[in-house]
Design an enzyme around this catalytic site. Sequence first.
Site, short mmCIF file in Angstrom:
data_model
loop_
_atom_site.label_atom_id
_atom_site.label_comp_id
_atom_site.label_asym_id
_atom_site.label_seq_id
_atom_site.Cartn_x
_atom_site.Cartn_y
_atom_site.Cartn_z
N SER A 88 0.92 -1.20 0.00
CA SER A 88 0.05 -0.07 -0.04
C SER A 88 0.76 1.40 -0.01
O SER A 88 1.49 1.43 1.06
CB SER A 88 -0.86 0.10 1.25
N HIS A 148 -1.35 -1.63 -4.13
CA HIS A 148 -2.62 -1.15 -3.58
C HIS A 148 -2.78 0.75 -3.24
O HIS A 148 -1.66 1.12 -2.79
CB HIS A 148 -2.80 -1.72 -2.24
N ASP A 186 -4.86 3.34 -1.95
CA ASP A 186 -6.01 3.87 -1.25
C ASP A 186 -6.34 5.31 -1.47
O ASP A 186 -5.77 6.53 -1.48
CB ASP A 186 -5.63 3.89 0.39
N MET A 214 -9.02 8.16 -0.15
CA MET A 214 -10.04 8.36 0.84
C MET A 214 -10.51 10.07 0.58
O MET A 214 -9.66 10.96 0.12
CB MET A 214 -9.35 8.40 2.26
N HIS A 227 -8.49 1.14 -4.05
CA HIS A 227 -9.38 1.01 -2.90
C HIS A 227 -9.97 2.22 -2.70
O HIS A 227 -9.56 2.95 -1.86
CB HIS A 227 -8.59 0.20 -1.85
N MET A 246 -12.31 4.42 -0.59
CA MET A 246 -12.99 4.90 0.47
C MET A 246 -13.47 6.18 0.53
O MET A 246 -13.29 7.13 1.05
CB MET A 246 -11.94 4.91 1.81
N MET A 260 -11.92 -5.61 5.49
CA MET A 260 -11.16 -5.01 6.32
C MET A 260 -10.71 -5.57 7.72
O MET A 260 -11.77 -6.30 8.21
CB MET A 260 -11.77 -3.56 6.59
N ASP A 269 -7.13 -6.16 4.51
CA ASP A 269 -6.20 -5.07 4.49
C ASP A 269 -6.58 -4.31 5.92
O ASP A 269 -7.52 -4.28 6.58
CB ASP A 269 -7.08 -3.98 3.65
#
Length: 226
Positions: free
Chosen positions: A11, A35, A37, A39, A68, A70, A139, A177
Amino acid sequence: MTVPPSIIAPSILAADFARLAEEVRAVEGAADWLHVDVMDNHFVPNLTIGLPVVQSLRAATELPFDVHLMITDPRRWAPGYADAGAHNVTFHAEACDDPVSLAKDLRAAGAKAGLAIDRDTPIEPYLELLPSFDTLLIMTIKAGFGGQRFIPGLLDKVRAARRHVDAGHLELRIEVDGGIAADTIEQAAAAGADAFVAGTAVYGAEDPAEAVRRLRGLAERATAGA
């Protein structure tokens, strides 16, 4: 239990953002996915990178991107990540009222579709949706911040998913994760996970590529003994 070969996905949330391209290249040849993320400071109380960074990084590496999301409105934003060349785009069940429809859109845009389940969300209501997805991300912490401690009790969801996948002979990656490191990856693998997101365990190591190789070895040892 039938578990495919392990995937290790470092990540970049734990990477040095001032040197992202270099940090990505540091795991090339060892990692399977990268990965990413995303957000939005709405769905989770943190703000990270977005589509322009993903587009820029896409030109810097051949590693498949495991994005991913979020975010509160994945239907609006998710297809853009597929268009940008993401291999897998995962969005949260809690943020989408029609996950199957969005999964179809992502697949039509050329990406694999992933469904994420946060810490406090039961998995059972979503098991019947899994044939529409390529990845189920469970998660093992509360979504929103890196560096949190792994919660072993959440592996019950992994076990339930693995039973469902095996019973239905589904082609689905079960990804975990949160807090995945040398002292937790074997538990997750033994529970039935086959894709592992690791941030600090990789980018906090002196040799990130070697850290990836070590994690893979631990996961595969646990799977062989399961």
